[in-house]
Write a protein that holds these residues in place. Structure first.
Motif, PDB file in Angstrom:
ATOM      1  N   VAL A 100       0.836  -1.198   0.000  1.00 21.39           N
ATOM      2  CA  VAL A 100       0.000   0.000   0.000  1.00 21.39           C
ATOM      3  C   VAL A 100       0.871   1.247   0.000  1.00 21.39           C
ATOM      4  O   VAL A 100       0.580   2.236  -0.677  1.00 21.39           O
ATOM      5  CB  VAL A 100      -0.941  -0.002   1.215  1.00 21.39           C
ATOM      6  N   GLY A 101       1.964   1.188   0.758  1.00 23.25           N
ATOM      7  CA  GLY A 101       2.874   2.328   0.799  1.00 23.25           C
ATOM      8  C   GLY A 101       3.887   2.174   1.902  1.00 23.25           C
ATOM      9  O   GLY A 101       3.983   1.129   2.555  1.00 23.25           O
ATOM     10  N   LEU A 102       4.641   3.232   2.119  1.00 22.34           N
ATOM     11  CA  LEU A 102       5.556   3.314   3.245  1.00 22.34           C
ATOM     12  C   LEU A 102       4.942   4.259   4.255  1.00 22.34           C
ATOM     13  O   LEU A 102       4.407   5.315   3.894  1.00 22.34           O
ATOM     14  CB  LEU A 102       6.927   3.827   2.798  1.00 22.34           C
ATOM     15  N   ALA A 103       5.004   3.880   5.512  1.00 19.27           N
ATOM     16  CA  ALA A 103       4.388   4.681   6.559  1.00 19.27           C
ATOM     17  C   ALA A 103       5.378   4.915   7.687  1.00 19.27           C
ATOM     18  O   ALA A 103       6.399   4.224   7.793  1.00 19.27           O
ATOM     19  CB  ALA A 103       3.139   3.971   7.097  1.00 19.27           C
ATOM     20  N   ASP A 104       5.076   5.916   8.501  1.00 16.46           N
ATOM     21  CA  ASP A 104       5.850   6.069   9.727  1.00 16.46           C
ATOM     22  C   ASP A 104       4.902   6.211  10.913  1.00 16.46           C
ATOM     23  O   ASP A 104       3.704   6.457  10.758  1.00 16.46           O
ATOM     24  CB  ASP A 104       6.857   7.221   9.642  1.00 16.46           C
ATOM     25  N   TYR A 105       5.467   6.005  12.103  1.00 18.22           N
ATOM     26  CA  TYR A 105       4.692   6.047  13.332  1.00 18.22           C
ATOM     27  C   TYR A 105       4.918   7.375  14.047  1.00 18.22           C
ATOM     28  O   TYR A 105       6.059   7.828  14.191  1.00 18.22           O
ATOM     29  CB  TYR A 105       5.112   4.906  14.265  1.00 18.22           C
ATOM     30  N   ARG A 106       3.833   7.980  14.470  1.00 18.69           N
ATOM     31  CA  ARG A 106       3.901   9.207  15.258  1.00 18.69           C
ATOM     32  C   ARG A 106       2.762   9.199  16.273  1.00 18.69           C
ATOM     33  O   ARG A 106       1.594   9.111  15.898  1.00 18.69           O
ATOM     34  CB  ARG A 106       3.775  10.455  14.374  1.00 18.69           C
ATOM     35  N   ALA A 107       3.126   9.299  17.560  1.00 14.97           N
ATOM     36  CA  ALA A 107       2.148   9.440  18.641  1.00 14.97           C
ATOM     37  C   ALA A 107       1.066   8.361  18.589  1.00 14.97           C
ATOM     38  O   ALA A 107      -0.125   8.650  18.710  1.00 14.97           O
ATOM     39  CB  ALA A 107       1.523  10.833  18.597  1.00 14.97           C
TER      40      ALA A 107
END
Length: 322
Positions: A286-293
């Motif tokens: 689906v994509g590249l994601a990052d984690y925040r909070a």
């Protein structure tokens, strides 16, 4: 008379590992792969000099978006450094600048060579070769050199994490060192050869170079360019991204939400950062994601592969000619 028909273009995406032969430029390899893959959208993750062989990673169609993350990975090389002569290009293709007496070269002890290698291991400052592809005021350094300009590039920090002497062989008054180097992106093995020879007082240059690894991708999985079957060799986007990053397996609804730019809950205990490879239940990236909070947000979306467009009557692009 109707213009020739172009074949329908392919939108299959992924990474392809090429074993580049000597004498080919990275541009040559990309051009050949464009024809074989039947698409114009092909890019590479870091060039190899024509004299070098080995691993070249190509991105096809939407997976060219992964190349940004491949370029900066550490790399492994096998090389031959010839001690006893310096050249204008720091490799065997240049003109000889200096040559040390054979007896001085052959008197170099293993301890001296090892000390010279040790001095070039770790976090070092390296001046790239003048004939590199680095741009100076918008023009490649090697182009300026060929135009007769004197070019000296500023030193920059690089990391040589491993610099291993495999063997040493006297050859016609020179000393040939077979070495293995693991280094950060942006390190020039030619410059290591030059600096090793200079440090030992005899001059040095590179006579062979083979790239054997980029990050998690090794030469053992690469195909020779003249035997390349793109459809067989293609590493799919989800597989490629999962080798590069941690994997986040999504539910069907999460895949829809993330692809539409919505945030989704991050896995319990996930630390802020990324990227991670976000993969749908059907195995699609689906994509590249990052984690925040405590949430995951897409930073790069990957469209699903589409079937080829229908053939239309239009002039053929002259660049498609073999």
């Amino acid at each position: 008379m109707n213009a020739p028909r172009r074949p329908p273009g392919s939108t299959a995406s992924g990474l392809v590992l090429i074993d580049k032969p000597q004498g080919w430029t990275s541009h040559d390899a990309v051009a050949r792969t464009r024809r074989l893959a039947n698409t114009r959208k092909v890019g590479h993750a870091g060039t190899l000099d024509p004299m070098a062989t080995g691993l070249l990673i190509l991105g096809i169609n939407s997976s060219t978006r992964l190349l940004t993350y491949v370029v900066g990975l550490d790399k492994e090389y096998l090389a031959t450094i010839r001690l006893g002569a310096a050249t204008t290009t720091d490799d065997a293709e240049g003109e000889e600048l200096t040559r040390a007496p054979a007896d001085v070269v052959l008197a170099l002890t293993g301890a001296l060579v090892s000390a010279g290698i040790e001095a070039l291991t770790g976090d070092i400052s390296q001046r790239p070769s003048a004939v590199s592809a680095i741009k100076v005021d918008g023009k490649r350094a090697y182009a300026r050199v060929r135009a007769g300009e004197d070019v000296e590039l500023p030193a920059r920090p690089v990391t040589v994490s491993e610099f291993e002497l495999v063997s040493s062989t006297p050859v016609d008054g020179f000393l040939d060192l077979e070495v293995r180097v693991v280094c950060s992106s942006g390190t020039y093995i030619r410059a290591l050869a030059r600096d090793l020879g200079a440090g030992l007082g005899v001059g040095g240059h590179l006579t062979s170079l083979r790239r054997t690894r980029i990050g998690p991708f090794g030469i053992d999985a690469a195909d020779p360019l003249d035997q390349l079957d793109v459809s067989r060799a293609l590493i799919g986007p989800a597989d490629a991204a999962s080798r590069l990053f941690d994997r986040l397996d999504l539910t069907a609804q999460q895949a829809i939400d993330l692809s539409q730019g919505k945030r989704i809950p991050a896995p319990e205990g996930a630390e802020d950062g990324g990227p991670v490879a976000a993969v749908a239940p059907d195995g699609r990236l689906v994509g590249l994601a990052d984690y925040r909070a405590g949430q995951a947000k897409s930073i790069v979306n990957f469209p699903p592969d589409q079937p080829p467009a229908p053939v239309t009557d239009r002039p053929a692009d002259p660049e498609d000619a073999s």
